[in-house]
Write a protein that holds these residues in place. Structure first.
Motif, short mmCIF file in Angstrom:
data_model
loop_
_atom_site.label_atom_id
_atom_site.label_comp_id
_atom_site.label_asym_id
_atom_site.label_seq_id
_atom_site.Cartn_x
_atom_site.Cartn_y
_atom_site.Cartn_z
N GLN A 104 0.84 -1.21 0.00
CA GLN A 104 0.00 0.00 0.00
C GLN A 104 0.87 1.26 0.00
O GLN A 104 0.58 2.23 -0.68
N ARG A 105 1.95 1.20 0.76
CA ARG A 105 2.88 2.34 0.83
C ARG A 105 3.47 2.66 -0.53
O ARG A 105 3.59 3.82 -0.92
N GLU A 106 3.91 1.59 -1.23
CA GLU A 106 4.47 1.79 -2.57
C GLU A 106 3.44 2.39 -3.50
O GLU A 106 3.73 3.30 -4.28
N LEU A 107 2.21 1.86 -3.41
CA LEU A 107 1.14 2.35 -4.27
C LEU A 107 0.88 3.84 -3.99
O LEU A 107 0.78 4.65 -4.93
N ASP A 108 0.79 4.19 -2.72
CA ASP A 108 0.57 5.60 -2.36
C ASP A 108 1.69 6.48 -2.91
O ASP A 108 1.44 7.58 -3.41
N ALA A 109 2.90 5.98 -2.78
CA ALA A 109 4.05 6.77 -3.24
C ALA A 109 4.01 6.95 -4.75
O ALA A 109 4.26 8.06 -5.27
N VAL A 129 1.32 6.84 -6.72
CA VAL A 129 0.20 7.73 -7.07
C VAL A 129 0.59 9.18 -6.75
O VAL A 129 0.34 10.10 -7.55
N GLY A 130 1.23 9.39 -5.62
CA GLY A 130 1.67 10.74 -5.25
C GLY A 130 2.68 11.29 -6.24
O GLY A 130 2.57 12.44 -6.68
N SER A 141 1.03 12.16 -9.48
CA SER A 141 0.29 13.42 -9.37
C SER A 141 1.25 14.60 -9.44
O SER A 141 0.95 15.63 -10.04
N ALA A 165 5.28 12.47 -1.39
CA ALA A 165 5.07 11.11 -1.91
C ALA A 165 6.25 10.20 -1.58
O ALA A 165 6.06 9.07 -1.12
N GLU A 223 6.32 9.17 2.04
CA GLU A 223 5.32 8.11 2.32
C GLU A 223 5.95 6.73 2.31
O GLU A 223 5.55 5.83 3.03
#
Lengths: 298, 298
Positions: free
Chosen positions: A3-8, A10-11, A14, A85, A88
């Protein structure tokens, strides 16, 4: 992917979008483009606001000033978002690697933009070979690294990709990026305004010194070349003159040569994938990207 | 201070210098200023280069485009340098705190710049009180926070300053920053070109809507105010007209009022130091800064 990698990722994506928005806002000022994606460009909107309110001073000047500052604001926010990001992620080494790639990307694309602007003016001093070299350099720095290679590398760095994987992504991304820009150059001249969101022939009015232009010039007689140079970059070009320039590009065989260059670069990109030690899903996604990037009309 | 802290502070200070250089390059485009520190401004230099080489197209347009990109490049490099500097520190918490302050500073000053540009045009819609409020807001965002408060806070964050120390630096830096800008406004109108490096009366030709201007307008008769509005912001102002505007500012008592405001803000800044829990050397250095910032002629 955690999840952390995914958030990073996506951030960071963006952040790249915001960076791109900043580049477009400044780009439209530089090219004096009144439209972007079929809507009024940022500086145009600010100028209209000035005119609607009957404010003091010059509406166009206000539009330019406000758009310069809007771009600056977006550059800062892009950076802020990128920084958040990569934090994160909770992995300092990957974060540093991604940050370095992001830094290089910013410098490359800004320098590439400058080379592009420079060649629109300085082409008069160049011989045929220099013109082609300059146009290719712009493709690599302004577009190929920026649009495809760097975003892939940044994602890979965030995901902890190995050095071999990053090299494979470069070997794929750079030629695909070149193909992407060559397609863009063709669309800038022959594209349908209703689909591209840019007035047809806009690149010709701006006088962009693309590979397509360099190849055309090297393939025509000196008298056609003189007429070509006279028209290219004239902001007042009418439809007939646009058709004349399009004709010279097509009849000289330059369009066909660019199409061949695109095919060659796409083959290179695909060949890089054949040998890449990447997950099968990744390779499938990248092959889809190849098709989307090069067979498009907008 | 440890060597690491020193390196980080020097790195961060260099990043702020580069950020400032970027802001000035864009600022000179926005204000169409041909000179900066007594030398040709960046866009002017690029335009001259274009003219010297007899390149194709419009020299002024090339100058503007190249300067926009130069500013963008410097913004990116400033950020890169800041990032490297805070990493030097080897203290993730302090690094994050400094980064947040840097981010806020960038947004504040860019928004402040926009408010400044906006008021040069939108003042026609404002009443006297709104004009004064708007001018004060520009002073705070464009200058006070940016020039004094934020750099102090960033340094303090890098040095591991306590919350109370950061508050004391804000209580000192913000009023000093306001005094700094009010002094700058006076120099922009009355300064000696040989010392400031900017042509005398330049702020009047640009039509900057400063606190000095707002106070003058609120203190003169409506007929003088109309004449004043007519002249202010005219890029072609001659010496006689500049003298007329200067006279209105002086005779109305607005200059004296601004001098009093400067004194009041300096008193506030000094009072904040009286109660600050900072090292005696730091307090001594800050008191020197107060004198340098407010009693200057360039």
């Amino acid at each position: 992917m955690t999840q952390r990698e995914l958030d990073a990722v996506v951030g960071a994506a963006s952040a790249l979008e915001l960076f791109h928005a900043a580049a477009l806002v400044h780009d439209d000022v530089i090219d004096s483009s009144d439209t972007r994606r079929g809507e009024p460009s940022a500086h145009r909107r600010f100028a209209d606001r000035h005119a609607d309110h009957r404010w003091a001073g010059d509406a166009a000047g206000f539009g330019t000033s406000a758009a310069i500052l809007l771009g600056d604001l977006l550059l800062g926010w892009s950076d802020e978002l990128f920084d958040d990001a990569i934090h994160e992620l909770g992995d300092a080494q990957r974060a540093r690697a991604a940050r370095r790639l992001f830094n290089t990307m910013r410098t490359d694309v800004t320098a590439g933009q400058y080379l592009d602007v420079l060649e629109e003016s300085a082409w008069v001093e160049r011989d045929e070979q220099e013109l082609l070299d300059a146009a290719r350099r712009v493709v690599v720095f302004k577009s190929a690294k920026y649009s495809i290679e760097s975003p892939l590398l940044i994602g890979a760095a965030l995901g902890g990709g190995s050095e071999a994987q990053l090299e494979a992504l470069s070997a794929f991304g750079l030629p695909l990026g070149i193909a992407f820009q060559l397609r863009d150059d063709l669309l800038g001249v022959f594209g349908d305004a209703a689909v591209t969101g840019k007035p047809s022939g806009d690149d010709l009015r701006e006088g962009k010194r693309t590979v397509l232009v360099a190849l055309t010039r090297s393939r025509v007689s000196s008298s056609v070349r003189r007429a070509f140079d006279e028209l290219l970059g004239d902001p007042e070009l009418n439809t007939e003159q646009v058709l004349m320039l399009q004709g010279a590009m097509r009849d000289s065989g330059a369009v066909e040569e660019v199409e061949e260059l695109i095919e060659r670069e796409v083959r290179r990109a695909n060949a890089a994938l054949d040998e890449a030690s990447l997950a099968p899903e990744a390779i499938a996604a990248l092959r889809q990207l190849t098709a989307r990037v090069t067979d498009r009309d907008a």
